[in-house]
Design a protein around this motif. Sequence first.
Motif, PDB file in Angstrom:
ATOM      1  N   TYR A 185      42.488  41.290  34.576  1.00 48.54           N
ATOM      2  CA  TYR A 185      43.464  40.663  35.451  1.00 48.54           C
ATOM      3  C   TYR A 185      44.887  41.033  35.054  1.00 48.54           C
TER       4      TYR A 185
ATOM      5  N   THR B 133      41.704  42.152  29.377  1.00 50.86           N
ATOM      6  CA  THR B 133      41.173  41.507  30.571  1.00 50.86           C
ATOM      7  C   THR B 133      41.431  42.400  31.775  1.00 50.86           C
TER       8      THR B 133
ATOM      9  N   SER C 161      47.607  39.850  35.998  1.00 48.07           N
ATOM     10  CA  SER C 161      48.493  38.694  35.812  1.00 48.07           C
ATOM     11  C   SER C 161      48.446  38.142  34.394  1.00 48.07           C
ATOM     12  N   SER C 162      47.439  38.544  33.634  1.00 48.28           N
ATOM     13  CA  SER C 162      47.310  38.065  32.254  1.00 48.28           C
ATOM     14  C   SER C 162      48.143  38.864  31.265  1.00 48.28           C
TER      15      SER C 162
END
Length: 124
Positions: free
Chosen positions: A107, A105, A109-110
């Motif tokens: 992101y 991903t 934060s993932s």
Amino acid sequence: QVQLVESGGGLVQAGGSLRVSCAASERIFGASAMGWFRQAPGKEREFVAGISRSGSSTTIADSVKGRFTISRDNAKNTVYLQMNSLKPEDTAVYYCAATDSTRSTYYSSSYDYWGQGTQVTVSS
């Protein structure tokens, strides 16, 4: 306990190539999609490339598409980022990351695990 260890950074001239590697523990690598991010001084960390758990699917950021490729060797628990036609604006600390998912991903934060980073400097 260090889970992800990057290596292969360094100084290269513009137009040159470099390959950075990230070795992970077997427990993490086998369960994770992997990503590469980078952070230049004064800038936010940005996604560079990602690869699925199986290695069958990759995602490359537009800023490096056509120049960078990501791959993984599941037998060696290692993910690679091959960087060609390097530009001065590619200068950054490059981080690998692992996410407990089948697919990567954009992101940050993932991602559950991060390496310590490796410096890549491209001179003009």
